[in-house]
Motif scaffolding. Structure first.
Motif, mmCIF file in Angstrom:
data_model
loop_
_atom_site.group_PDB
_atom_site.id
_atom_site.type_symbol
_atom_site.label_atom_id
_atom_site.label_comp_id
_atom_site.label_asym_id
_atom_site.label_seq_id
_atom_site.Cartn_x
_atom_site.Cartn_y
_atom_site.Cartn_z
ATOM 1 N N TYR A 111 0.767 -1.145 -0.013
ATOM 2 C CA TYR A 111 -0.155 -0.030 -0.048
ATOM 3 C C TYR A 111 0.810 1.368 -0.091
ATOM 4 C CZ TYR A 111 -4.259 -3.020 1.063
ATOM 5 O OH TYR A 111 -5.078 -3.677 0.788
ATOM 6 N N GLU A 145 2.178 1.740 -3.435
ATOM 7 C CA GLU A 145 0.711 2.281 -4.297
ATOM 8 C C GLU A 145 0.723 3.634 -4.092
ATOM 9 O OE1 GLU A 145 -0.907 0.430 -6.786
ATOM 10 O OE2 GLU A 145 1.090 -0.628 -6.648
ATOM 11 N N ILE A 146 0.502 4.192 -2.902
ATOM 12 C CA ILE A 146 0.108 5.382 -2.463
ATOM 13 C C ILE A 146 1.394 6.300 -3.163
ATOM 14 C CG2 ILE A 146 -0.067 7.219 -0.872
ATOM 15 C CD1 ILE A 146 -1.563 4.849 0.855
ATOM 16 N N LEU A 183 -5.390 4.798 0.194
ATOM 17 C CA LEU A 183 -5.399 4.287 -1.319
ATOM 18 C C LEU A 183 -6.569 4.274 -1.876
ATOM 19 C CD1 LEU A 183 -3.260 3.114 -3.554
ATOM 20 C CD2 LEU A 183 -3.873 0.810 -2.699
#
Lengths: 149, 217
Positions: free
Chosen positions: A118, A121-122, B127
């Motif tokens: 995560y 991805e962020i 996200l």
């Protein structure tokens, strides 16, 4: 190995991710199926006799493999001895799938990999490191390079 | 209580780098002497060995529901791992330097599964927000998350700020496609758990093929 049993017992009383009465069979040859209240709390799987407050035992769910054994049954084994299996019988295929999915996500190692995923991805999408706000961006345990293939 | 001790010992001594390791002095009991032990932190488990070369831990401290604090002790660089509840044990440990002590206090206070789960849920939320909204989500620190300077694992059954009670959010709406590669719809919005499962299946299949192809002499 010594361990803080009182704290482990207290942990077994915490709210569970999953809890159900399942059939359970130990890894020893010739063991029989017993009804147990099985409770997933953090990365421990506790199992109780159905009418008792203290667990009979606990399994730490690190480096374990969850395998489907029958349509409504699964087993848990550990990296160092994959043939030594703890068997569980569910009441339906659906319940079996639910438990297997939950157990596969229940390890600290899985949680750590999720965090790295995560974070990455962020970072890709925003250009910012989301761990900075927690003050843990430098910790070695959360670095991408620390992931083994 | 039965515990899968053999698996615990293997986890303690596996090849992966530990989250922290080093010598610490451990106080035997309330009036006992300190013993120098080799400590290894892995996940939410703090193992201790007779020495760095031992194959099996003497013991383990399970780090859920504890606080880590500095203590006044005869020993320099001392700190304590304290558990709540009546008759609960407090582990008094001492490092060999100020830097080592600070490193351990920081590492141990953020070692719990609970803490890690809070961070992961917050990142999942961020996200999903980034994917849905297009811009970076304003970072929201859930109430239960410990502050930077004195992190301590909170024994809390309080639901964190994240919307879903379980790991794995509902797949968010897909953002406009920016890549030229073939559409791979579900994978874009999949949670890590799903991706892990899918790639895992593929790896298992490939490995099976490889094993079979190498089975012929």
């Amino acid at each position: 190995m010594r361990y803080n049993e009182k704290e482990l017992q207290a942990l077994s009383r915490q709210p569970a991710e999953m809890a159900a009465e399942l059939g359970m069979r130990g890894p020893k040859k010739g063991s029989v199926v017993k009804r147990r209240l099985v409770k997933l709390v953090v990365n421990f799987l506790f199992y109780f006799r159905t009418d008792e407050a203290e667990p009979v035992g606990a399994l730490l769910l690190e480096h374990c493999r969850v395998t489907q054994e029958e349509p409504s049954g699964f087993s848990i084994s550990f990296l160092e001895d994959p043939e030594r299996k703890y068997h569980f019988e569910c009441c339906s295929e659906e319940q079996c799938q639910e438990w297997m999915a939950a157990l596969r996500r229940a390890s600290y190692e899985f949680m750590r990999r999720s965090l790295i995923f995560y974070r990455n991805e962020i970072q890709k999408m925003t250009g910012k490191d989301p761990l900075e706000q927690f003050g843990i961006s430098e910790e070695a345990r959360f670095q991408l390079s620390g992931l083994k293939a | 209580m039965k515990l899968n001790e053999r698996s615990l010992a293997f986890y303690a001594t596996c090849d992966a780098p530990a989250d922290n390791a080093g010598f610490l002095y451990k106080k035997g009991g309330r009036h006992a002497a300190y013993h120098r032990r080799w400590f290894v932190l892995r996940g939410n488990m703090l193992f201790y060995f007779e020495d760095a070369a031992s194959r099996e831990p003497v013991g383990v401290i399970i780090l859920e529901g504890c606080t880590v604090e500095l203590v006044e002790a005869a020993e320099e660089f001392a700190f304590a791992v304290r558990f709540a509840g009546a008759r609960a044990r407090t582990y008094v440990l001492a490092a060999e330097s100020q830097a080592a002590m600070e490193g351990w206090v920081k590492a141990l206070s953020r070692a719990s599964f609970d803490y890690l789960r809070l961070v992961v849920r917050e990142l999942e939320r961020q996200l999903a927000a980034v994917r849905a909204g297009g811009g970076p989500a304003p970072p929201r620190r859930p109430r239960a998350l410990p502050p930077k300077e004195n992190g301590c694992a909170v024994w809390s059954s309080e639901t964190p700020a994240a919307p879903s009670p379980r790991p794995g959010p509902e797949p968010p709406p897909l953002p406009p496609r920016r890549r030229a590669s073939a559409p791979n719809g579900p994978l874009d919005s999949a949670s890590f758990a799903q991706l892990h499962e899918w790639y895992g299946q593929e790896v298992r299949a490939l490995r099976g093929q490889w094993l079979r192809s190498h089975a012929q002499p």
